[in-house]
Structures are given as structure tokens and as C-alpha cells.
Design a protein around this motif. Structure first.
Motif, short mmCIF file in Angstrom:
data_model
loop_
_atom_site.label_atom_id
_atom_site.label_comp_id
_atom_site.label_asym_id
_atom_site.label_seq_id
_atom_site.Cartn_x
_atom_site.Cartn_y
_atom_site.Cartn_z
N THR A 115 0.83 -1.20 0.00
CA THR A 115 0.00 0.00 0.00
C THR A 115 0.87 1.25 0.00
N ASP A 116 0.28 2.38 -0.33
CA ASP A 116 0.96 3.67 -0.24
C ASP A 116 0.80 4.24 1.17
N HIS A 117 1.85 4.88 1.67
CA HIS A 117 1.74 5.67 2.89
C HIS A 117 0.72 6.79 2.64
N PRO A 118 0.00 7.24 3.67
CA PRO A 118 -0.99 8.30 3.46
C PRO A 118 -0.45 9.54 2.76
N ILE A 119 0.78 9.96 3.06
CA ILE A 119 1.27 11.17 2.40
C ILE A 119 1.63 10.90 0.94
N ILE A 120 2.06 9.67 0.63
CA ILE A 120 2.29 9.31 -0.78
C ILE A 120 0.96 9.28 -1.52
N GLU A 121 -0.03 8.71 -0.89
CA GLU A 121 -1.37 8.66 -1.48
C GLU A 121 -1.87 10.07 -1.81
N ARG A 122 -1.68 10.99 -0.88
CA ARG A 122 -2.17 12.36 -1.08
C ARG A 122 -1.36 13.10 -2.13
N LEU A 123 -0.06 12.88 -2.16
CA LEU A 123 0.77 13.53 -3.17
C LEU A 123 0.39 13.06 -4.57
N ALA A 125 -2.53 11.91 -5.51
CA ALA A 125 -3.85 12.45 -5.83
C ALA A 125 -3.76 13.93 -6.22
N ALA A 126 -2.74 14.62 -5.72
CA ALA A 126 -2.56 16.03 -6.03
C ALA A 126 -1.77 16.25 -7.31
N GLY A 127 -1.41 15.17 -8.00
CA GLY A 127 -0.75 15.30 -9.30
C GLY A 127 0.76 15.29 -9.25
N ALA A 128 1.34 15.10 -8.05
CA ALA A 128 2.81 15.08 -7.94
C ALA A 128 3.37 13.81 -8.58
N ILE A 129 4.61 13.90 -8.99
CA ILE A 129 5.31 12.77 -9.62
C ILE A 129 6.32 12.22 -8.61
N ILE A 130 6.06 11.01 -8.10
CA ILE A 130 7.03 10.35 -7.21
C ILE A 130 8.06 9.70 -8.13
N HIS A 131 9.16 10.41 -8.35
CA HIS A 131 10.13 9.96 -9.35
C HIS A 131 11.34 9.25 -8.75
N ALA A 132 11.49 9.34 -7.42
CA ALA A 132 12.67 8.75 -6.79
C ALA A 132 12.41 8.56 -5.31
N ARG A 133 13.28 7.77 -4.68
CA ARG A 133 13.19 7.55 -3.23
C ARG A 133 14.55 7.85 -2.61
N THR A 134 14.52 8.34 -1.38
CA THR A 134 15.74 8.88 -0.78
C THR A 134 16.28 8.01 0.34
N THR A 135 17.59 8.12 0.54
CA THR A 135 18.30 7.37 1.56
C THR A 135 18.02 7.91 2.96
N SER A 136 18.23 7.05 3.92
CA SER A 136 18.16 7.42 5.34
C SER A 136 19.04 6.44 6.10
N PRO A 137 19.42 6.74 7.32
CA PRO A 137 20.11 5.75 8.14
C PRO A 137 19.15 4.63 8.54
N GLU A 138 19.68 3.53 9.01
CA GLU A 138 18.84 2.42 9.45
C GLU A 138 17.84 2.90 10.50
N PHE A 139 16.58 2.46 10.33
CA PHE A 139 15.51 2.81 11.27
C PHE A 139 15.34 4.33 11.43
N SER A 140 15.98 5.11 10.60
CA SER A 140 15.97 6.58 10.76
C SER A 140 16.44 6.99 12.16
N CYS A 141 17.45 6.26 12.68
CA CYS A 141 17.84 6.45 14.08
C CYS A 141 19.18 7.17 14.22
N ALA A 142 19.66 7.85 13.18
CA ALA A 142 20.92 8.56 13.27
C ALA A 142 20.78 9.94 12.62
N THR A 143 21.70 10.83 12.96
CA THR A 143 21.69 12.15 12.34
C THR A 143 22.78 12.27 11.28
#
Length: 488
Positions: A115-123, A125-143
């Protein structure tokens, strides 16, 4: 237009799309060219993207281009979705149907979202183009943003430094001209920290204003949000993704309604400021940029009040890590299970630190610590509409750093490197909106950011103030073409 297409703001693009002076296809191709050029580098890549949807995004841009052409013929733009043709790079943790949902973990590399995350779903529906996905640290637990899964993500402003984290790939993508907008998340500063380091704008909405998913959406420290290159762009995206959603019982407010802002007079806005939020040691170049902003505001006639807070970095570390030890760390342990796949050292360190703190601070005491910090902030901000403070106390972090033994800032050793960021208090006080905007260039060409923290639930004043500050500062993100960058 005198700026590369890839770096035009979302609001500039939308106007040009309607006029027909540029098309969604032209902007996307310029951004994809930047992505391809980075991929082609042998080393020292920005490396901000986990995947790029080359064919699908081009098809969507072509369809958007055709929709604008038809609307120009009829003169009817009212039926067009509000973000039509704008590119958005999605943080990998924000589920995209049929795509990976690994959270940066090798042990989860085969997980696919249904499924799509709610914000992906809304983007979408608003006509945005999800053209890429971005990196993050594991679990998003680092700065910092590096992992065994995706390697090292670097700051386009200085590739020896980190774009920050956990939404480091989002910030780096915006600064490098890979995307127009980006999704982010924030549980201790994960939107604002990379926005500051990359010279971009990042917004932490009040808790629940932007919907999340799953049981961890009930963690009152957390939230998802928008990043962009201007305040207006972030406002546009925030309006799209905010609001009540069936997937999140804690979500609230309208969706798709633009945030209405007025033109504040200098006498109307009461601005509090603190350079250290108590006892944060702040790097010299950060302090210089912040002090210059405060002086500019005074010279422009604004009402400023220096706010005194009784906080210490130790208090904030103990408060937040007790909270993480009762909620996030156990969830991470459960997710890892018996996996023997390699993990980043910062992941195990985070789990250990959080669980240790939770063992010494029972849940009820943890709640008391949260309540104390909130009451102290409420008292400190009782006579102001917004609070300004630096986003990061440190100049920057090393791109490959782990910081397992703390960090030294301005001659002071901090037990945990998260104490080098001045963001997490406003996750404890998560009913308050907090926005990072750029306010200068610091040491070794790394941008400096300032946080604008509002009163509970008051998004309007924060954005009104941000628009004023943005004009006053005059900063415009541009790293690939520095001759076009503009300060003041």
C-alpha cells in the motif's frame, strides 16, 4: 528564467507550467540528468537516492505536460490537481505500493509494501510525480546518513560532510537539484537537521497534523513532513499532506486547504530568541550566523526578547532517551529479531543507550520529565509568539561518522552526538510547529539553519514569520551553480 530548471521552486514551476514557458517534462529531464551525472561518478557521489523511476516518471511528466497544454487552450485551470507535474522524492520509509520498505536494513531488503503511505497517497492524488526515493540511516535512528544497505550519502555543499539525518537523502536531493520537493520524517529533528545542513526548508508539524501509519504513529514525539527549497514550497506541500486520515487515529484537521497567511507588521510579531537553549555549546560559525540574523531583525524594527531556558543538554538527553527506550528501541529490537545481517554501529549504539536510559527512568518518571520540559518551554515563551534558535549546535558532521563516543563542540564534550543538535526539545513539545530555514553559510561551506518554533498548534504564525525571515535573509539554495546563489 535565469536559474537551472532543476532548481526552480515549486511555486515558480507551477506558474511557468500554466504559462507554457516550461513544461513538467523539461524540469524532470533536467533533474534526472543531475541524478544520472551523480550515479556516473566513480567516487564522492552525493548518493542520495535508493531508486529512480525513470520510465514511469517520464510518462507522468508527459501526461502532466499535455494536461497543461489542454488547459491553456480552454483557459480552465481549475480542474488541474494542485501539484500537477511537480517531482517529489519520497523517503524510503514512506511506503510506495509495490516497492521496497526496508527502512535501510539489509535484513528487510526483501520487504515490499502492499500500500501507499498516506502522504504518498495524497501527493499522487494532487498530481505530484514520485520519481525517486531517498536514503536514510537504518531505522531513521541517526543524524548522519550512511548504512551497509545504501552506502554513504554526502552533502552537496561539502562532500566530506553529512547532509544530516535521518532525512539526509531528502535534503541532499533538494540541494543537488535531483527533485523539487521531498518527504521527510522527524522524531528528534530528522527533518530540520538535514534541512539546516543542506540549506533547505524543513517542517515539523504539530503532532497528528500530518498522518502516519502503524503503532509507532502513536508516539507523540514523531511526525512526517515536507521539505523544499523555499517556505512557500513547504507550505504548499504541507497543505496537501496534512489532515485527518483513516490510517491514523491521531490525525486531525483539514486536508488540501492552503495555509492562509497575512502580511505581519513588525510591531505585531513578538520574537523570542535563544542562542543556546540553556547550555548547548554552539559552534562559532553557527553562532555568528544566528547573531547576524538577530541583529538584522532588531535593525528592521522587530520586537525581540531574549528567552532564558533552564535546560541542560544532559536533561534533554535523559528525557528523550528514556522515551525512546520505552517505545522506539523495543520496536527496533523486535524488528531485528534474530537477524545476523550486518548493521550500522550507530543502530546498536542507539538501542543500547535508549534501553539503558529506560531501565534507569521508569515510564511514569519519563512522562514527568516530558511534562517538566514542556512546562519550562511554556513559561519561557509566555510573552512571545515564536522562538528563534539555531537548528544545529555543530558546524557539521562527517559523512562517514558514527560518533559512538559522543562529540566535542566548542571545547565541550557531549555524551551523545545528538546533543550537537538543538531540535529534540521540540519533539518533546511536539504540539508546537517547528520550521527550519537557512540563515547563512558556516564553516567549510556548510549551511547554517535557524528554527522557528511556534505556540501550540499555531502553524499560521510560524509560516508568516518564516516568509518574513526568508525575505530578510535572502538565501537561495544553489550548490551546482554557486554563481547564482544569493545572500542578502
Amino acid at each position: 528564467m535565469n536559474e537551472p530548471l532543476a532548481l526552480l521552486s515549486a511555486t515558480e514551476q507551477l506558474l511557468a507550467f500554466r504559462e507554457g514557458s516550461i513544461t513538467p517534462t523539461e524540469v524532470l529531464e533536467d533533474q534526472l540528468e543531475n541524478c544520472a551525472a551523480d550515479i556516473a561518478l566513480a567516487d564522492n557521489r552525493v548518493n542520495a537516492l535508493t531508486e529512480i523511476f525513470w520510465d514511469d516518471s517520464r510518462a507522468q511528466a508527459k501526461a502532466a505536460t499535455e494536461s497543461y497544454a489542454r488547459a491553456r487552450l480552454t483557459g480552465d485551470f481549475g480542474a488541474l490537481p494542485p501539484l500537477l507535474g511537480l517531482s517529489v522524492a519520497a523517503k524510503e520509509k514512506h511506503a510506495v505500493k509495490g516497492k521496497s520498505l526496508s527502512l535501510g536494513l539489509l535484513s528487510h531488503q526483501d520487504v515490499v509494501s502492499d500500500t501507499d503511505h498516506p502522504i504518498i497517497e495524497r501527493l499522487r492524488a494532487a498530481g505530484a510525480i514520485i520519481h525517486a526515493r531517498t536514503t536514510s540511516p537504518e531505522f531513521s535512528c541517526a543524524t548522519v546518513t550512511h548504512s551497509p544497505m545504501w552506502g554513504v550519502t554526502r552533502n552537496p555543499w561539502n562532500r566530506q560532510t553529512s547532509p544530516g539525518g535521518s532525512s539526509g537523502g531528502a535534503g541532499a536531493s533538494l540541494a543537488a537539484g535531483f527533485t523539487t520537493l521531498a518527504t521527510a520524517s522527524d522524531i528528534a529533528g530528522s527533518t530540520r537537521i538535514p534541512a539546516a545542513f543542506t540549506g533547505t526548508v524543513g517542517y515539523k508539524a504539530p503532532y497528528g497534523r500530518i498522518p502516519g501509519v502503524g503503532e509507532l504513529a502513536s508516539d507523540r514525539y514523531r511526525g512526517d513532513g515536507p521539505m523544499g527549497r523555499t517556505v512557500a514550497d513547504v507550505m504548499l506541500m504541507a497543505a496537501t499532506i496534512s489532515g485527518t486520515h483513516a490510517a491514523d487515529a491521531n490525525s486531525w484537521g483539514p486536508s488540501g486547504i492552503p495555509i492562509e497567511v497575512g502580511e505581519l507588521q513588525t510591531s505585531q510579531l513578538r520574537i523570542g530568541f535563544s542562542c543556546n537553549l540553556g547550555d548547548y555549546p554552539v559552534a562559532e560559525s553557527v553562532l555568528a550566523a544566528f547573531d547576524e540574523l538577530v541583529e538584522n531583525l532588531k535593525n528592521s524594527g522587530f520586537n525581540l526578547l531574549e528567552v532564558q531556558l533552564p535546560w541542560s543538554t544532559g536533561q534533554i538527553r535523559e528525557t528523550t532517551f528514556a522515551h525512546f527506550g520505552h517505545i522506539l528501541a523495543p520496536a527496533m529490537v523486535e524488528a531485528i529479531g534474530n537477524s545476523s545481517k550486518p548493521r550500522a554501529a550507530y543502530t546498536d549504539q542507539f538501542i543500547s543507550d535508549a534501553l539503558d536510559q529506560a531501565r534507569s527512568v521508569p515510564l511514569l518518571e519519563s512522562l514527568r520529565k516530558d511534562a517538566l520540559l514542556n512546562s519550562q518551554l511554556t513559561e519561557a515563551m509566555s510573552e512571545v509568539d515564536i522562538l528563534l534558535c539555531p537548528t544545529n549546535a555543530v558546524d557539521y558532521l562527517s559523512a562517514e561518522g558514527n560518533y559512538l563516543h559522543g562529540i566535542d563542540v566548542s571545547g565541550k564534550h557531549l555524551t551523545h552526538y545528538w546533543e550537537g543538535h538543538m531540535t529534540s526539545p521540540f519533539n518533546v513539545a511536539n504540539h508546537r510547529p517547528a520550521l527550519n530555514i537557512p540563515c547563512g553559510i558556516g564553516r567549510d561551506n556548510v549551511p547554517v539553519g535557524v528554527q522557528i518554533v511556534g505556540q501550540p498548534w499555531d502553524e499560521k504564525t510560524v509560516f508568516e514569520a518564516a516568509l518574513i525571515l526568508e525575505r530578510l535573509i535572502g538565501f537561495r539554495t544553489n550548490t551546482r551553480y554557486p554563481e547564482l546563489a544569493n545572500f542578502g
